[in-house]
Every structure is written in C-alpha cells, then in structure tokens.
Design an enzyme around this catalytic site. Structure first.
Site, mmCIF file in Angstrom:
data_model
loop_
_atom_site.group_PDB
_atom_site.id
_atom_site.type_symbol
_atom_site.label_atom_id
_atom_site.label_comp_id
_atom_site.label_asym_id
_atom_site.label_seq_id
_atom_site.Cartn_x
_atom_site.Cartn_y
_atom_site.Cartn_z
ATOM 1 N N SER A 56 0.832 -1.191 0.000
ATOM 2 C CA SER A 56 0.000 0.000 0.000
ATOM 3 C C SER A 56 0.876 1.253 0.000
ATOM 4 C CB SER A 56 -0.953 -0.042 1.201
ATOM 5 O OG SER A 56 -1.982 0.908 1.081
ATOM 6 N N GLU A 187 -9.455 -4.955 -4.064
ATOM 7 C CA GLU A 187 -8.682 -4.127 -3.146
ATOM 8 C C GLU A 187 -9.554 -3.379 -2.134
ATOM 9 O OE1 GLU A 187 -5.448 -3.744 -2.801
ATOM 10 O OE2 GLU A 187 -4.477 -4.329 -4.676
ATOM 11 N N HIS A 301 -7.444 -5.879 -0.155
ATOM 12 C CA HIS A 301 -6.201 -5.208 0.225
ATOM 13 C C HIS A 301 -5.589 -5.926 1.426
ATOM 14 C CE1 HIS A 301 -3.714 -1.686 -0.351
ATOM 15 N NE2 HIS A 301 -3.852 -1.277 0.898
#
Length: 387
Positions: A56, A187, A301
């Site tokens: 990220s 995600e 994610h």
C-alpha cells in the site's frame, strides 16, 4: 529487516519551508538505507544485495525511492504490493500539500502566517494534540491526508522529490531496478468500513470530482476534470451512487490501473524487468474478513501481504490450502530476492507492452493475457484524458 520511519504529519506535513519541507518519512528511509550500506556487513548482510518491499503506502514509498536520485545505489530491487507512486491514490502536488497543511493548522488553531513561528508552535504541542488534529484532517480528506510532495530544494535537507514521480519515471529514473508489481482482485472491499465512515457516497454527490484519482484532479484544469468525472460516473454508476459501485471504482482506479500502467511503462522503457501479478486467492480463513467482519468474494487489500508476513496479532486456524498458498507466495518473494525474477522455472514472464499478468488464485503460475474485462478497464482509463 523491518524498518520504521515517521508517518502522518510527523513524516509528511509540508509547509514548503526549510524547517518543514515535507517528505521527512521518505528522508528517514533514505537515511536507513545509507545505514544499511555502511553496516550490513557487520551483521552478515550484503550491502550490494538489498531488496525493498512494501504494501500500500509502503509500496508507493518503495517505488518513490526507485525514482529518487537521493536513493540511487542504495538497493537493488523492489517488491510492490498494492501500491505504486504514479497515477495512484495520492497526489504529490504542492497545492494539495498546502491544502492539507491548512486543514491541520486550522484544527490546531494556529493562525500565524510566519512559517518559522508556526514551526516553533508545532514543536511545543503535545503529541496527543497533534494526533487529534491529524484525525480531523483525515476525516476531511477521506483515505489519504499527509503524503509525499514535490519539494523545493533546501540546503540543509536531502531532496527526495525535486519533480513529480511521473516526470522522474519518464526521465528513466530507476529503470535499472527489477520490480515485482502486484494488486488484488477486490482491493477496496477491505477499506469499506472506512469508506462508510467518511460517507463516500455523499461526497460523490456533493463533488463528482471525488470519483477521479487525486493525480488527475491536481493535473488538469477544472473544465477538463469535470468532463473526466462525467465519463467515470457514466461507466461506474447507474443513477444514485452506491457504496458497492464506488468500491469497484476505487479498486480499479486507485490500485489496479496504476499497477498495470507501471508495468507497461517499465516494459516500454527498455529497463530492468517488471513482473506483474493479480492476486485473487480466496483464503479459507481471511484475517481481514474475520477481523473487520466483512464478507466478499476474491481477495482484498492486504491479503497477499498476509500470505508472506505472518499475522501475530490475530489467531489464525490451520488450513492446508492456506498454508500451501503461504508457501507459494513466500517462494515468489524469496526467488525474486535471489534471482531478480519471481519465477523458478521461467513460466512467469516479465511484463511487455501487451496486457498480461500472472493470475494468482492458487499455488500455481498462470501467466498470460489479462481478462477481457481488465483490458477494457485499462483502455477506459487511458481514454479519460481524451477530452
């Protein structure tokens, strides 16, 4: 080695002054990498064989370091998971940094226009007051607040970003650094609670520009971005926007498209190889889904990251399928670190200008053309600027 650096306002507040230039978090990373070069040998490490990896914002930071002249020669390869530095979930515009700084100073009731005086007031404030102000800022901005910024060079600081990441990439910075670039199939399903908390749907209704990536908003005039937003609204939303519709857009515009475009740009540059993957394995036990009480198909994610780095803060039951996937993903990273390629048998090819990736939904290589939907998605975002 897991590293630590200043984050949030401590790491990325920018007043564009010699005392608060921004990018202190990235500056910490460069300082640590220099320390590794000087000291790794004393711990049995090889300073000539250093790998960066991040998830990220950490992945975007690692990518930024591949582009920054300040980090040149300090590492050899980078593994980027769900985050890149270009066309991404933040804007490096000084205009955006100034806006966020204004929110922060307002939350702290600091009204001085003398930035040296502002600095002196900030360093005297208790940390809990600064944290409370930071929460106000991120509730105002949504998903990101204090982020990397294009700097004005100052004599007493190492400049990390003298130009926009897109410009540095176009100039060939870091193209000799091998990359693995990954994104997951769903995600933004992971960040749904946060998107609900900040009422993203209402934000879209109030300001349609919210559907664009921050880079686009701060790179084009308002009449152009308005037309772009209309294109996005027509593609992703039926009538009144819904959270499910925005989550799909969030996944594609902030994570998937930027990763794919980075891989294509690297291939076009003629530089070191970049290996692209889409992670779609649905775990029998997902820490993310269980801890956040979420239900969705595919992979969100963090989920590829948790297959490589063990979660110690949450009990994880045994699963043969999940353990096999953990072994597979760990082997990908280990092989890349050792060989500058994530593939032991060569079946996973480097990205080319064609649209292809390694589709990972189990412990096996499935390298080939992207799905028709993903190809169409890329073409859509490429066409946005044709207004």
């Amino acid at each position: 080695m897991v590293t630590f650096c200043r984050l949030d306002f401590l790491g990325f507040l920018s007043l564009n002054t010699p005392k608060i230039p921004g990018n202190n978090g990235l500056r910490d990373m460069v300082t640590l990498l220099r320390w590794v070069q000087a000291n790794a040998a004393y711990f049995g490490g090889n300073p000539a064989d250093v790998t960066l990896a991040g998830l990220s914002a950490g992945a975007a930071s690692a990518h930024l370091l591949t582009l920054s002249p300040a980090a040149a020669g300090l590492f050899n390869r980078a593994f980027l998971m769900s985050g890149v530095a270009v066309q991404s979930f933040y804007s490096a515009s000084p205009v955006y940094a100034q806006l966020v700084a204004g929110f922060c100073l307002s939350a702290l009731n600091i009204t001085s226009t003398d930035y040296d005086e502002v600095h002196d007031q900030l360093v005297e404030l208790p940390i809990d007051v600064l944290i409370a102000a930071s929460r106000v800022v991120i509730d105002t901005t949504g998903l990101t607040s204090f982020v990397p910024v294009v700097e004005t060079p100052y004599a007493n600081f190492t400049t990390i970003l003298s130009e926009y990441p897109e410009t540095l990439q176009a100039n060939g910075n870091g193209k000799h650094i091998p990359l693995v670039i990954g994104f997951t199939s769903n995600e933004c399903k992971t960040v749904r609670p946060r998107l609900v908390q900040v009422d993203t749907v209402a934000a879209i209704q109030e300001n349609p520009l919210f559907v664009l990536s921050p880079e686009l908003v701060y790179s084009f005039p308002s009449n152009v971005t308005a037309e772009m937003a209309n294109k996005v609204l027509a593609r992703y939303f039926r009538a009144t926007p819904t959270m499910d519709e925005y989550i799909k857009l969030c996944t594609e515009t902030l994570f998937q498209y930027p990763a794919i475009k980075l891989a294509q740009a690297r291939a076009a540059s003629g530089g070191a190889p970049a290996f692209l993957y889409k992670y779609a394995y649905e775990a029998e036990y997902s820490v993310i889904k269980e801890s956040l009480n979420l239900t969705f198909s595919g992979s969100g994610h963090y989920e590829d990251f948790f297959r490589i780095f063990k979660v110690n803060s949450w009990p994880v039951p045994a699963s043969n399928a999940d353990e096999a996937m953990t072994g597979w993903m760990t082997d990908i990273m280990e092989t890349f670190i050792k060989n500058n390629s994530p593939s032991r048998d060569g079946c996973w090819g480097a990205a080319s200008c064609a649209l292809e990736y390694n589709y990972i939904d189990g412990p096996a290589t499935d390298f080939g053309a992207m799905s028709c939907y993903d190809q169409e998605m890329v073409h859509f975002f490429e066409s946005l600027t044709d207004v």
